[in-house]
Design a protein around this motif. Structure first.
Motif, PDB file in Angstrom:
ATOM      1  N   MET A  17       5.789   4.583  52.955  1.00 31.66           N
ATOM      2  CA  MET A  17       7.229   4.435  52.737  1.00 31.66           C
ATOM      3  C   MET A  17       7.944   5.781  52.820  1.00 31.66           C
ATOM      4  O   MET A  17       9.025   5.875  53.422  1.00 31.66           O
ATOM      5  N   ALA A  18       7.385   6.829  52.228  1.00 32.44           N
ATOM      6  CA  ALA A  18       8.011   8.151  52.292  1.00 32.44           C
ATOM      7  C   ALA A  18       8.105   8.625  53.741  1.00 32.44           C
ATOM      8  O   ALA A  18       9.146   9.135  54.174  1.00 32.44           O
ATOM      9  N   ASN A  19       7.025   8.446  54.490  1.00 32.02           N
ATOM     10  CA  ASN A  19       7.034   8.834  55.898  1.00 32.02           C
ATOM     11  C   ASN A  19       8.025   7.998  56.706  1.00 32.02           C
ATOM     12  O   ASN A  19       8.676   8.506  57.615  1.00 32.02           O
ATOM     13  N   MET A  49       6.801   5.701  40.520  1.00 36.28           N
ATOM     14  CA  MET A  49       6.587   5.895  41.958  1.00 36.28           C
ATOM     15  C   MET A  49       6.793   7.364  42.328  1.00 36.28           C
ATOM     16  O   MET A  49       6.024   7.924  43.118  1.00 36.28           O
ATOM     17  N   LYS A  50       7.807   7.986  41.755  1.00 39.21           N
ATOM     18  CA  LYS A  50       8.084   9.402  42.048  1.00 39.21           C
ATOM     19  C   LYS A  50       6.951  10.299  41.547  1.00 39.21           C
ATOM     20  O   LYS A  50       6.547  11.229  42.244  1.00 39.21           O
ATOM     21  N   ARG A  51       6.443  10.003  40.358  1.00 38.96           N
ATOM     22  CA  ARG A  51       5.307  10.786  39.844  1.00 38.96           C
ATOM     23  C   ARG A  51       4.084  10.601  40.735  1.00 38.96           C
ATOM     24  O   ARG A  51       3.375  11.564  41.047  1.00 38.96           O
ATOM     25  N   ARG A  52       3.847   9.374  41.160  1.00 38.34           N
ATOM     26  CA  ARG A  52       2.669   9.081  41.985  1.00 38.34           C
ATOM     27  C   ARG A  52       2.753   9.750  43.347  1.00 38.34           C
ATOM     28  O   ARG A  52       1.780  10.323  43.820  1.00 38.34           O
ATOM     29  N   ALA A  57       1.137  13.908  47.142  1.00 37.51           N
ATOM     30  CA  ALA A  57       1.511  15.024  48.016  1.00 37.51           C
ATOM     31  C   ALA A  57       0.647  16.251  47.720  1.00 37.51           C
ATOM     32  O   ALA A  57       0.264  16.970  48.637  1.00 37.51           O
ATOM     33  N   ALA A  58       0.320  16.449  46.448  1.00 34.77           N
ATOM     34  CA  ALA A  58      -0.534  17.579  46.072  1.00 34.77           C
ATOM     35  C   ALA A  58      -1.975  17.343  46.488  1.00 34.77           C
ATOM     36  O   ALA A  58      -2.660  18.261  46.954  1.00 34.77           O
ATOM     37  N   ALA A  59      -2.445  16.113  46.354  1.00 33.05           N
ATOM     38  CA  ALA A  59      -3.840  15.792  46.643  1.00 33.05           C
ATOM     39  C   ALA A  59      -4.105  15.566  48.131  1.00 33.05           C
ATOM     40  O   ALA A  59      -5.201  15.862  48.614  1.00 33.05           O
ATOM     41  N   ARG A  60      -3.115  15.041  48.838  1.00 33.79           N
ATOM     42  CA  ARG A  60      -3.305  14.672  50.253  1.00 33.79           C
ATOM     43  C   ARG A  60      -2.116  15.144  51.101  1.00 33.79           C
ATOM     44  O   ARG A  60      -1.425  14.341  51.709  1.00 33.79           O
ATOM     45  N   PRO A  61      -1.861  16.444  51.144  1.00 34.72           N
ATOM     46  CA  PRO A  61      -0.670  16.932  51.836  1.00 34.72           C
ATOM     47  C   PRO A  61      -0.640  16.567  53.314  1.00 34.72           C
ATOM     48  O   PRO A  61       0.435  16.406  53.893  1.00 34.72           O
ATOM     49  N   SER A  65       4.429  13.483  56.501  1.00 32.61           N
ATOM     50  CA  SER A  65       5.089  14.217  57.574  1.00 32.61           C
ATOM     51  C   SER A  65       5.722  15.464  56.960  1.00 32.61           C
ATOM     52  O   SER A  65       5.950  15.513  55.738  1.00 32.61           O
ATOM     53  N   PRO A  66       6.028  16.471  57.780  1.00 32.43           N
ATOM     54  CA  PRO A  66       6.661  17.677  57.225  1.00 32.43           C
ATOM     55  C   PRO A  66       7.973  17.373  56.489  1.00 32.43           C
ATOM     56  O   PRO A  66       8.241  17.968  55.437  1.00 32.43           O
ATOM     57  N   ILE A  67       8.771  16.453  56.992  1.00 35.75           N
ATOM     58  CA  ILE A  67      10.034  16.101  56.332  1.00 35.75           C
ATOM     59  C   ILE A  67       9.767  15.428  54.997  1.00 35.75           C
ATOM     60  O   ILE A  67      10.360  15.781  53.977  1.00 35.75           O
ATOM     61  N   ALA A  68       8.862  14.460  54.987  1.00 31.86           N
ATOM     62  CA  ALA A  68       8.538  13.767  53.735  1.00 31.86           C
ATOM     63  C   ALA A  68       7.943  14.732  52.721  1.00 31.86           C
ATOM     64  O   ALA A  68       8.294  14.706  51.541  1.00 31.86           O
TER      65      ALA A  68
END
Length: 78
Positions: A17-19, A49-52, A57-61, A65-68
């Motif tokens: 969804m973020a991507n 959802m924001k915390r997750r 993002a920290a665990a699987r950068p 995508s670069p924008i997300a």
């Protein structure tokens, strides 16, 4: 998501969804797309959802995508 019957994990779904949000606004240019993606997530995603997504993002950068990734970094900043 190549197969309609394939079940995505919650984490994979949040990344997707973020991507997707980032992809939909990418034509506006990177700076505006990052801002709009961050604004959308702030406005419409619940706190869990924001915390997750921040943890993902920290665990699987590489999954974002670069924008997300930039939008999530902006949201996660204190």
């Amino acid at each position: 998501m190549s197969d309609e019957n394939e079940v995505m994990s919650t984490g994979d779904r949040l990344i997707y969804m973020a991507n997707q949000i980032a992809r939909n606004v990418a034509a506006l240019g990177e700076a505006e797309a990052v801002a709009m993606t961050a604004d959308h997530i702030r406005a419409f995603w619940d706190p869990a959802m924001k915390r997750r997504i921040a943890a993902l993002a920290a665990a699987r950068p590489e999954a974002l995508s670069p924008i997300a990734a930039a939008a999530i970094e902006r949201i996660a900043a204190p």
